[in-house]
Motif scaffolding. Structure first.
Motif, mmCIF file in Angstrom:
data_model
loop_
_atom_site.group_PDB
_atom_site.id
_atom_site.type_symbol
_atom_site.label_atom_id
_atom_site.label_comp_id
_atom_site.label_asym_id
_atom_site.label_seq_id
_atom_site.Cartn_x
_atom_site.Cartn_y
_atom_site.Cartn_z
ATOM 1 N N MET A 174 11.206 3.524 -7.000
ATOM 2 C CA MET A 174 11.076 4.922 -6.681
ATOM 3 C C MET A 174 10.350 5.081 -5.358
ATOM 4 S SD MET A 174 10.459 7.459 -9.628
ATOM 5 C CE MET A 174 12.000 8.004 -10.229
ATOM 6 N N SER A 175 10.680 6.152 -4.684
ATOM 7 C CA SER A 175 10.094 6.403 -3.379
ATOM 8 C C SER A 175 8.971 7.430 -3.487
ATOM 9 C CB SER A 175 11.184 6.899 -2.437
ATOM 10 O OG SER A 175 10.686 7.029 -1.148
ATOM 11 N N TYR A 176 7.812 7.076 -2.964
ATOM 12 C CA TYR A 176 6.643 7.944 -2.966
ATOM 13 C C TYR A 176 6.080 7.989 -1.554
ATOM 14 C CZ TYR A 176 6.526 7.531 -8.057
ATOM 15 O OH TYR A 176 6.838 7.575 -9.378
ATOM 16 N N TYR A 177 5.148 8.948 -1.305
ATOM 17 C CA TYR A 177 4.402 8.895 -0.060
ATOM 18 C C TYR A 177 2.929 9.087 -0.347
ATOM 19 C CZ TYR A 177 4.295 14.034 0.195
ATOM 20 O OH TYR A 177 4.092 15.356 -0.066
ATOM 21 N N CYS A 178 2.122 8.462 0.455
ATOM 22 C CA CYS A 178 0.671 8.472 0.290
ATOM 23 C C CYS A 178 0.112 9.785 0.839
ATOM 24 C CB CYS A 178 0.061 7.292 1.032
ATOM 25 S SG CYS A 178 -1.733 7.224 0.938
ATOM 26 N N ILE A 220 7.429 1.668 -4.857
ATOM 27 C CA ILE A 220 6.468 1.085 -5.787
ATOM 28 C C ILE A 220 7.151 0.254 -6.855
ATOM 29 C CG2 ILE A 220 4.771 1.652 -7.536
ATOM 30 C CD1 ILE A 220 3.542 3.354 -5.731
ATOM 31 N N ASP A 221 6.614 -0.936 -7.086
ATOM 32 C CA ASP A 221 7.001 -1.780 -8.210
ATOM 33 C C ASP A 221 5.801 -1.782 -9.154
ATOM 34 O OD1 ASP A 221 8.164 -3.562 -9.925
ATOM 35 O OD2 ASP A 221 7.734 -5.311 -8.675
ATOM 36 N N TYR A 222 5.906 -1.029 -10.265
ATOM 37 C CA TYR A 222 4.767 -0.819 -11.160
ATOM 38 C C TYR A 222 4.246 -2.098 -11.783
ATOM 39 C CZ TYR A 222 6.130 4.065 -10.946
ATOM 40 O OH TYR A 222 6.432 5.319 -10.515
ATOM 41 N N GLU A 223 5.116 -3.029 -12.109
ATOM 42 C CA GLU A 223 4.704 -4.224 -12.843
ATOM 43 C C GLU A 223 3.844 -5.171 -12.019
ATOM 44 O OE1 GLU A 223 8.305 -5.839 -14.344
ATOM 45 O OE2 GLU A 223 8.660 -4.148 -15.663
ATOM 46 N N SER A 224 4.135 -5.285 -10.726
ATOM 47 C CA SER A 224 3.399 -6.272 -9.935
ATOM 48 C C SER A 224 2.205 -5.685 -9.175
ATOM 49 C CB SER A 224 4.343 -6.950 -8.946
ATOM 50 O OG SER A 224 4.816 -6.008 -8.000
ATOM 51 N N SER A 225 2.346 -4.472 -8.617
ATOM 52 C CA SER A 225 1.280 -3.976 -7.748
ATOM 53 C C SER A 225 0.465 -2.835 -8.326
ATOM 54 C CB SER A 225 1.876 -3.523 -6.415
ATOM 55 O OG SER A 225 2.728 -2.414 -6.616
ATOM 56 N N GLY A 226 0.959 -2.155 -9.354
ATOM 57 C CA GLY A 226 0.257 -0.986 -9.862
ATOM 58 C C GLY A 226 0.526 0.213 -8.967
ATOM 59 N N VAL A 227 -0.257 1.260 -9.124
ATOM 60 C CA VAL A 227 -0.062 2.466 -8.327
ATOM 61 C C VAL A 227 -1.138 2.511 -7.253
ATOM 62 C CG1 VAL A 227 0.070 4.975 -8.401
ATOM 63 C CG2 VAL A 227 0.914 3.641 -10.319
ATOM 64 N N GLY A 282 -4.472 1.536 0.629
ATOM 65 C CA GLY A 282 -5.137 1.302 -0.637
ATOM 66 C C GLY A 282 -5.450 2.559 -1.428
ATOM 67 N N HIS A 283 -5.052 3.712 -0.921
ATOM 68 C CA HIS A 283 -5.302 4.984 -1.599
ATOM 69 C C HIS A 283 -4.498 5.052 -2.891
ATOM 70 C CE1 HIS A 283 -7.026 8.969 -1.382
ATOM 71 N NE2 HIS A 283 -5.856 9.532 -1.634
ATOM 72 N N ARG A 284 -5.013 5.730 -3.914
ATOM 73 C CA ARG A 284 -4.364 5.727 -5.226
ATOM 74 C C ARG A 284 -3.656 7.036 -5.572
ATOM 75 N NH1 ARG A 284 -7.462 2.594 -9.701
ATOM 76 N NH2 ARG A 284 -5.319 2.283 -10.251
ATOM 77 N N ILE A 285 -3.659 8.029 -4.684
ATOM 78 C CA ILE A 285 -2.972 9.292 -4.961
ATOM 79 C C ILE A 285 -1.662 9.292 -4.189
ATOM 80 C CG2 ILE A 285 -3.071 11.791 -4.815
ATOM 81 C CD1 ILE A 285 -6.127 11.528 -4.955
#
Length: 45
Positions: free
Chosen positions: A1-5, A14-21, A27-30
């Motif tokens: 899925m495509s997101y922006y910081c 984002i690949d949820y299984e390997s890197s998390g959110v 390194g921002h989490r939002i």
């Protein structure tokens, strides 16, 4: 899925299984899901 910081405004896939959110650049989490710019019109009954 495509997101922006929300902090650095870069687009991230984002690949949820390997890197998390987390932004891989700053390194921002939002993160916000990127939405299409076209509008979908549905006729009401």
């Amino acid at each position: 899925m495509s997101y922006y910081c929300t902090q650095c405004k870069k687009e991230i896939d984002i690949d949820y299984e390997s890197s998390g959110v987390r932004c891989s650049y700053c390194g921002h989490r939002i993160l916000v899901k990127k939405r299409p710019t076209t509008l979908k019109r549905i006729e009401a009954k």
